[in-house]
Enzyme design. Structure first.
Site, short mmCIF file in Angstrom:
data_model
loop_
_atom_site.label_atom_id
_atom_site.label_comp_id
_atom_site.label_asym_id
_atom_site.label_seq_id
_atom_site.Cartn_x
_atom_site.Cartn_y
_atom_site.Cartn_z
N GLU A 238 0.82 -1.20 0.00
CA GLU A 238 0.00 0.00 0.00
C GLU A 238 0.86 1.25 0.00
O GLU A 238 1.86 1.35 0.68
CB GLU A 238 -1.01 0.03 1.15
CG GLU A 238 -2.12 1.04 0.95
CD GLU A 238 -2.77 0.96 -0.44
OE1 GLU A 238 -2.20 1.51 -1.38
OE2 GLU A 238 -3.83 0.33 -0.56
N ASP A 311 -7.18 -0.88 -2.96
CA ASP A 311 -8.24 0.12 -3.15
C ASP A 311 -9.13 -0.22 -4.34
O ASP A 311 -9.81 0.62 -4.89
CB ASP A 311 -7.63 1.51 -3.33
CG ASP A 311 -6.65 1.58 -4.48
OD1 ASP A 311 -6.47 0.55 -5.19
OD2 ASP A 311 -6.04 2.64 -4.69
#
Length: 485
Positions: A238, A311
């Site tokens: 991430e 995401d």
């Protein structure tokens, strides 16, 4: 991270005590033929907390469903199990159920007993292309292979396809140690985010670094990357795709095999990347070191995803066959034993091995053949589409060295070793270089070993004289080919 989070974390490190325990476990009567990868991980003290595969059982005694398919003709569903306990998928059940209609994979079951199954991914920061912003489901027929000589199907992920479970049981959270491996198609990938498998955030938002730890396979250079043109095994953590401790370039070698074992593992301030040929041989350690700056401690949230970023970035491409998440940081000895088990499983392309194949290369869109204009033998002649006529300038031999030869001594070649969209595809004296090596993939595409790009009829044209080029794989029928004898 813009346009999608790619996360993977591998870790390396081994405890002599656990390694010794693994060796004791392997000395028991059950051998690789009756063990699965998760039996080996358990013997090493790092049991599986999630085990997904559409091709085989990952425990020696597993006799439940591997995945579920749904057909479009009546929306009925069917679980696809194994031929026998601990065995390979019963693909005949799918073939019978899906005959004459389309089928998608709706569930990939968790064999660990924790019910960490994967289903259609919901919307995240990035919406998927299906109704309500959900992701697409994979075409159940799109990735045929054989395993142990038996037909099976992988999970073919095209951009927009994704699976997820945001409510898991036993998956590592925070800075807890874990291991992840995936067996993937080494010829089916792209340069975008995010063909991931592993541990992700639960809300589908890239709101912090260090909330993911997944295996990524592909040639993305947006964040981290390695040497050459890729593909690489990397970690999506991430806010960054990492090929090592640095946020950008690390000296990470590309990996080029038809089937790839990809490993990422992590523990407090330590992680590793390992990988190898899922058909034979051992593992290579590509990175083993501390966490990147800003990623110690990790803040993992314990969701599991496949084919997408944390995401819900949906631009990635790849094909998944099997993979697990473990509790605890596996030793190299454990992983080496798992790799031996994977290699012994017998993954192979649908319809055969690596021997020579001869015939005409026929375009799926045009029905015309890849042709050397005017039967030229001049180095640098760009090939084209032309009405099939069976002449020698349209007869290609695919060799065990992955060359496509014409006239017996000329090879299909990416001009000037080009790796960019639009590179001319020409003939040249065969020289064994990577720009003359090609993967004939189960989905009908032909990809350059060096570039990872697809053989493409320029502009999706179908007329005689259409030039053949390299282009990023996009699923178009102008990138589909059939080697007909």
């Amino acid at each position: 991270m813009v346009l999608g989070s790619l996360r993977r974390a591998l870790a390396a490190g081994a405890s002599a005590v656990i390694a010794a325990g693994l060796l004791v476990g392997l000395s028991a009567p059950s051998e690789a033929a009756t063990q699965g990868p998760c039996d080996i991980y358990a013997a090493g003290g790092t049991p599986c907390v999630a085990a997904h595969s559409t091709t085989r059982a990952l425990y020696g005694n597993y006799n439940g469903p591997l995945y579920q398919v749904r057909r479009s003709s009546d929306n009925a569903t069917r679980d696809i199990g194994v031929l026998s306990a601990g065995g390979v998928a019963n693909a005949a059940t799918q073939d019978s159920f899906c005959a004459g209609t389309n089928c998608v994979i709706t569930i990939i079951y968790d064999q660990s007993g924790r019910n960490n199954r994967l289903t259609q991914a919901p919307p995240g920061y990035w919406p998927g292309p299906a109704a309500g912003g959900w992701d697409n489901l994979a075409d159940a027929k799109a990735a045929p292979i054989t395993i142990g000589g038996q037909k099976a199907y992988g999970v073919r992920v095209e951009p927009g396809t994704g699976y997820r479970n945001n409510n898991t049981n036993g998956v590592a959270k925070g800075d807890e140690p874990e291991g992840i491996y995936a067996v993937v198609d080494g010829t089916h990938y792209n340069q975008w985010c995010c063909f991931d498998y592993g541990n992700a955030q639960t809300d589908g938002i890239a709101d912090s670094p260090a909330i993911m730890e997944t295996v990524y396979f592909g040639a993305d250079k947006q964040w981290g990357y390695g040497s050459g043109a890729g593909p690489w095994i990397m970690a999506d953590l991430e806010w960054g795709l990492f090929s090592g401790v640095n946020a950008g370039y690390n000296d990470l070698a590309p990996i080029n095999h038809r089937f790839v074992t990809a490993i990422v593992k992590g523990e407090p301030n330590h992680w590793a990347i390992r990988g190898g040929n899922a058909q034979s041989g051992g593992l290579t350690t590509y990175f083993d070191g501390r966490r990147p700056n800003g990623y110690n401690p990790m803040k993992k949230e314990g969701a599991i995803l496949l084919g997408i970023g944390g995401d819900n970035s949906v631009s990635g491409r790849g094909t998944f066959y099997e993979g697990v998440l473990t509790s605890g940081y596996p030793t190299e000895a454990t992983e080496n034993a798992v790799q031996a088990n994977i290699a012994a499983a017998g993954y192979a392309p649908a319809g055969g091995g690596t021997g020579q194949q001869n015939g005409s290369l026929v375009g799926g869109q045009s029905g015309r053949c890849v042709d050397v204009p005017n039967s030229s033998t001049t180095n640098g002649t760009q090939v084209q589409l032309w009405d099939c006529n069976g002449q020698t300038n349209q007869r290609w031999t695919y060799t065990s060295g992955k060359q496509l030869q014409v006239y017996g001594n000329k090879c299909l070649d990416a001009y000037n070793q080009g790796t960019s969209n639009g590179t001319q595809v020409i003939i040249w004296d065969c020289n064994g270089q990577a720009n003359q090596q090609w993967n004939l993939n189960s989905n009908g595409t032909i990809t350059g070993v060096q570039s990872g790009l697809c053989l493409d009829a320029n502009g999706a044209a179908t007329a005689n004289g259409t030039k053949i080029i390299l282009w990023a794989c996009n699923g178009g029928t102008n990138q589909q080919w059939n080697l007909r004898s």
